[in-house]
Design a protein around this motif. Sequence first.
Motif, PDB file in Angstrom:
ATOM      1  N   ILE A  14       0.740  -1.292  -0.024  1.00 43.71           N
ATOM      2  CA  ILE A  14      -0.124   0.029  -0.207  1.00 43.71           C
ATOM      3  C   ILE A  14       0.860   1.190  -0.086  1.00 43.71           C
ATOM      4  CG2 ILE A  14      -1.838   1.299   1.217  1.00 43.71           C
ATOM      5  CD1 ILE A  14      -1.856  -1.194   3.021  1.00 43.71           C
ATOM      6  N   VAL A  15       0.531   2.085  -0.802  1.00 46.32           N
ATOM      7  CA  VAL A  15       1.340   3.417  -0.811  1.00 46.32           C
ATOM      8  C   VAL A  15       0.190   4.461  -0.557  1.00 46.32           C
ATOM      9  CG1 VAL A  15       2.718   5.183  -1.855  1.00 46.32           C
ATOM     10  CG2 VAL A  15       3.123   2.648  -2.232  1.00 46.32           C
ATOM     11  N   VAL A  16       0.237   5.170   0.607  1.00 50.43           N
ATOM     12  CA  VAL A  16      -0.513   6.396   0.901  1.00 50.43           C
ATOM     13  C   VAL A  16       0.152   7.628   0.304  1.00 50.43           C
ATOM     14  CG1 VAL A  16      -1.851   7.598   2.653  1.00 50.43           C
ATOM     15  CG2 VAL A  16      -1.526   5.096   2.793  1.00 50.43           C
ATOM     16  N   VAL A  17      -0.492   8.184  -0.539  1.00 49.57           N
ATOM     17  CA  VAL A  17       0.148   9.760  -1.051  1.00 49.57           C
ATOM     18  C   VAL A  17      -1.060  10.714  -0.897  1.00 49.57           C
ATOM     19  CG1 VAL A  17       1.635   8.567  -2.604  1.00 49.57           C
ATOM     20  CG2 VAL A  17      -0.836   9.375  -3.330  1.00 49.57           C
ATOM     21  N   ASN A  18      -0.306  12.075  -1.069  1.00 48.12           N
ATOM     22  CA  ASN A  18      -1.204  13.235  -1.102  1.00 48.12           C
ATOM     23  C   ASN A  18      -1.856  13.263  -2.384  1.00 48.12           C
ATOM     24  OD1 ASN A  18      -2.183  15.849  -1.431  1.00 48.12           O
ATOM     25  ND2 ASN A  18      -0.723  16.767   0.174  1.00 48.12           N
ATOM     26  N   GLY A  19      -3.288  13.235  -2.383  1.00 46.35           N
ATOM     27  CA  GLY A  19      -3.834  13.044  -3.577  1.00 46.35           C
ATOM     28  C   GLY A  19      -4.251  14.317  -4.375  1.00 46.35           C
ATOM     29  N   PHE A  20      -3.921  15.552  -3.741  1.00 44.73           N
ATOM     30  CA  PHE A  20      -4.116  16.614  -4.274  1.00 44.73           C
ATOM     31  C   PHE A  20      -3.100  16.897  -5.439  1.00 44.73           C
ATOM     32  CE2 PHE A  20      -6.295  17.525  -0.096  1.00 44.73           C
ATOM     33  CZ  PHE A  20      -7.371  17.712  -0.527  1.00 44.73           C
ATOM     34  N   LYS A  21      -2.126  16.036  -5.493  1.00 40.76           N
ATOM     35  CA  LYS A  21      -1.059  16.099  -6.455  1.00 40.76           C
ATOM     36  C   LYS A  21      -1.150  14.676  -7.330  1.00 40.76           C
ATOM     37  CE  LYS A  21       2.281  18.956  -4.388  1.00 40.76           C
ATOM     38  NZ  LYS A  21       3.316  18.781  -3.284  1.00 40.76           N
ATOM     39  N   PRO A  22      -2.117  14.716  -8.122  1.00 38.97           N
ATOM     40  CA  PRO A  22      -2.425  13.078  -8.643  1.00 38.97           C
ATOM     41  C   PRO A  22      -1.158  12.433  -9.185  1.00 38.97           C
ATOM     42  CG  PRO A  22      -4.042  14.706  -9.649  1.00 38.97           C
ATOM     43  CD  PRO A  22      -2.928  15.553  -8.804  1.00 38.97           C
ATOM     44  N   GLU A  23       0.134  13.235  -9.714  1.00 36.47           N
ATOM     45  CA  GLU A  23       1.223  12.769 -10.153  1.00 36.47           C
ATOM     46  C   GLU A  23       1.785  11.720  -9.107  1.00 36.47           C
ATOM     47  OE1 GLU A  23       0.389  15.801  -9.958  1.00 36.47           O
ATOM     48  OE2 GLU A  23       1.905  17.255  -9.262  1.00 36.47           O
ATOM     49  N   ASN A  24       1.457  12.127  -7.793  1.00 33.64           N
ATOM     50  CA  ASN A  24       2.112  11.283  -6.685  1.00 33.64           C
ATOM     51  C   ASN A  24       1.677   9.590  -7.031  1.00 33.64           C
ATOM     52  OD1 ASN A  24       3.052  13.319  -5.379  1.00 33.64           O
ATOM     53  ND2 ASN A  24       1.710  13.854  -3.967  1.00 33.64           N
ATOM     54  N   VAL A  25       0.442   9.601  -7.499  1.00 34.39           N
ATOM     55  CA  VAL A  25       0.108   8.340  -7.614  1.00 34.39           C
ATOM     56  C   VAL A  25       0.977   7.587  -8.817  1.00 34.39           C
ATOM     57  CG1 VAL A  25      -1.817   6.888  -8.768  1.00 34.39           C
ATOM     58  CG2 VAL A  25      -2.515   8.739  -7.334  1.00 34.39           C
ATOM     59  N   LEU A  26       1.274   8.439  -9.966  1.00 29.88           N
ATOM     60  CA  LEU A  26       2.263   7.593 -10.871  1.00 29.88           C
ATOM     61  C   LEU A  26       3.687   7.720 -10.107  1.00 29.88           C
ATOM     62  CD1 LEU A  26       1.522  10.151 -13.910  1.00 29.88           C
ATOM     63  CD2 LEU A  26       0.746   7.871 -13.510  1.00 29.88           C
ATOM     64  N   LEU A  27       4.021   8.205  -9.246  1.00 29.20           N
ATOM     65  CA  LEU A  27       5.156   7.831  -8.748  1.00 29.20           C
ATOM     66  C   LEU A  27       5.379   6.814  -7.959  1.00 29.20           C
ATOM     67  CD1 LEU A  27       6.288  11.562  -7.207  1.00 29.20           C
ATOM     68  CD2 LEU A  27       7.169  10.283  -9.255  1.00 29.20           C
ATOM     69  N   ALA A  28       4.231   6.714  -7.226  1.00 31.97           N
ATOM     70  CA  ALA A  28       3.925   5.350  -6.168  1.00 31.97           C
ATOM     71  C   ALA A  28       3.915   4.132  -7.129  1.00 31.97           C
ATOM     72  CB  ALA A  28       2.553   5.367  -5.625  1.00 31.97           C
ATOM     73  N   VAL A  29       3.424   4.283  -8.532  1.00 33.02           N
ATOM     74  CA  VAL A  29       3.200   3.146  -9.324  1.00 33.02           C
ATOM     75  C   VAL A  29       4.868   2.757  -9.925  1.00 33.02           C
ATOM     76  CG1 VAL A  29       2.421   2.135 -11.616  1.00 33.02           C
ATOM     77  CG2 VAL A  29       1.134   3.274  -9.979  1.00 33.02           C
ATOM     78  N   LYS A  30       5.570   4.033 -10.178  1.00 29.98           N
ATOM     79  CA  LYS A  30       7.085   3.713 -10.649  1.00 29.98           C
ATOM     80  C   LYS A  30       7.824   3.319  -9.395  1.00 29.98           C
ATOM     81  CE  LYS A  30       6.885   7.337 -13.866  1.00 29.98           C
ATOM     82  NZ  LYS A  30       6.925   8.884 -14.083  1.00 29.98           N
ATOM     83  N   GLY A  31       7.227   3.127  -8.350  1.00 30.86           N
ATOM     84  CA  GLY A  31       8.060   2.597  -7.105  1.00 30.86           C
ATOM     85  C   GLY A  31       9.016   3.700  -6.692  1.00 30.86           C
ATOM     86  N   GLU A  32       8.897   4.950  -6.970  1.00 27.67           N
ATOM     87  CA  GLU A  32       9.672   6.023  -6.379  1.00 27.67           C
ATOM     88  C   GLU A  32       9.101   6.482  -4.798  1.00 27.67           C
ATOM     89  OE1 GLU A  32      10.294   9.218  -9.123  1.00 27.67           O
ATOM     90  OE2 GLU A  32      10.546   7.909 -10.671  1.00 27.67           O
ATOM     91  N   LYS A  33       9.973   7.084  -4.169  1.00 28.42           N
ATOM     92  CA  LYS A  33       9.853   7.441  -2.934  1.00 28.42           C
ATOM     93  C   LYS A  33       8.745   8.524  -2.607  1.00 28.42           C
ATOM     94  CE  LYS A  33      12.548   7.303   1.443  1.00 28.42           C
ATOM     95  NZ  LYS A  33      12.882   8.660   1.951  1.00 28.42           N
ATOM     96  N   VAL A  34       7.528   8.161  -2.292  1.00 25.70           N
ATOM     97  CA  VAL A  34       6.611   9.261  -2.063  1.00 25.70           C
ATOM     98  C   VAL A  34       5.474   8.636  -0.968  1.00 25.70           C
ATOM     99  CG1 VAL A  34       4.993   8.060  -3.902  1.00 25.70           C
ATOM    100  CG2 VAL A  34       4.912  10.587  -3.304  1.00 25.70           C
ATOM    101  N   GLY A  35       5.006   9.557  -0.340  1.00 22.31           N
ATOM    102  CA  GLY A  35       4.053   9.271   0.907  1.00 22.31           C
ATOM    103  C   GLY A  35       4.436   8.169   1.898  1.00 22.31           C
ATOM    104  N   THR A  36       3.840   7.282   2.419  1.00 16.26           N
ATOM    105  CA  THR A  36       4.084   6.311   3.079  1.00 16.26           C
ATOM    106  C   THR A  36       3.913   4.877   2.469  1.00 16.26           C
ATOM    107  OG1 THR A  36       3.288   7.626   4.932  1.00 16.26           O
ATOM    108  CG2 THR A  36       3.489   5.236   5.301  1.00 16.26           C
ATOM    109  N   THR A  37       4.965   4.228   2.477  1.00 17.22           N
ATOM    110  CA  THR A  37       4.531   2.753   1.972  1.00 17.22           C
ATOM    111  C   THR A  37       4.608   1.862   3.125  1.00 17.22           C
ATOM    112  OG1 THR A  37       6.303   3.170  -0.010  1.00 17.22           O
ATOM    113  CG2 THR A  37       5.882   0.843   0.685  1.00 17.22           C
ATOM    114  N   ILE A  38       3.419   0.904   3.023  1.00 16.32           N
ATOM    115  CA  ILE A  38       3.197   0.126   3.971  1.00 16.32           C
ATOM    116  C   ILE A  38       3.414  -1.553   3.300  1.00 16.32           C
ATOM    117  CG2 ILE A  38       1.583  -1.071   5.797  1.00 16.32           C
ATOM    118  CD1 ILE A  38       0.028   1.725   5.225  1.00 16.32           C
TER     119      ILE A  38
END
Length: 224
Positions: free
Chosen positions: A199-223
């Motif tokens: 699970i990666v919890v990100v700030n959704g007000f910046k949708p690009e964060n979702v793309l970063l999470a998919v790419k496996g980049e460091k963003v938000g919190t990974t569980i």
Amino acid sequence: MKIVVRVGGSVIVSPPNSTLISRYADLLKDLKRQGHEVAAVVGGGALARDFIKIAGELGLDEAKRDWAAIHVSRLFAQLFVMRLGEDGCGAVPVSLDEAFGCLKRGKIVVMGGLKPGMTTDAVAAMMGEKIEADLLVKASDVDGVFTKDPKKHLDAKKIDELGFDDLSWLFEENKHKAGIHQILDPEAVKILEKRRMRIVVVNGFKPENVLLAVKGEKVGTTIR
Ligand code: UTP
């Protein structure tokens, strides 16, 4: 990858934000174009809570209040479906089987709530379990999981990585109440923990964060 994107109502609905809805629809299309199987679950946000209140004032019981909120989330899911056009399922699935069928037809699933007594976090977790997702991204209204509620405590610190075993504090108040607002619904965590789904919890007000999470980049919190 098989990805479930949980778009917080607190992000796109509180208040309704057509620009963000549009950007999320484009983001889901991008993910599909990249070859991913994508299922999104949208919440009802403040509007759902308004309807829960109205239903309460009408003397309706907890389950009926929940249904009011479920319909609000489905209405926003419907906007996504219409905006997605050919890439979408054509309708909002109202069961996991329907959602699964739509995904297998190569379409992007967008759904809202499923049944009373849960939140769309749990729906997202159940969908993740159903499709054996590799990743669940929660686009929330905060930057990730914090040591305390960051909206109430200035000294709350963001946690970058968490193990499922560290999440017991999330269960402190795990009794379901209509309108429950937690970073992750404990019921959802139980399912995700069982499946050891990342699970990666990100700030959704910046949708690009979702793309970063998919790419496996460091963003938000990974569980995990
Ligand atoms: P949501 O899951 O729609 O909240 O649940 P949200 O606004 O997206 O949450 P965040 O804050 O952005 O994470 C709102 C309420 O809708 C009812 C419950 O009462 C829930 O608390 N609900 C939702 C259900 O009963 N069943 C569902 O499947 C979904």
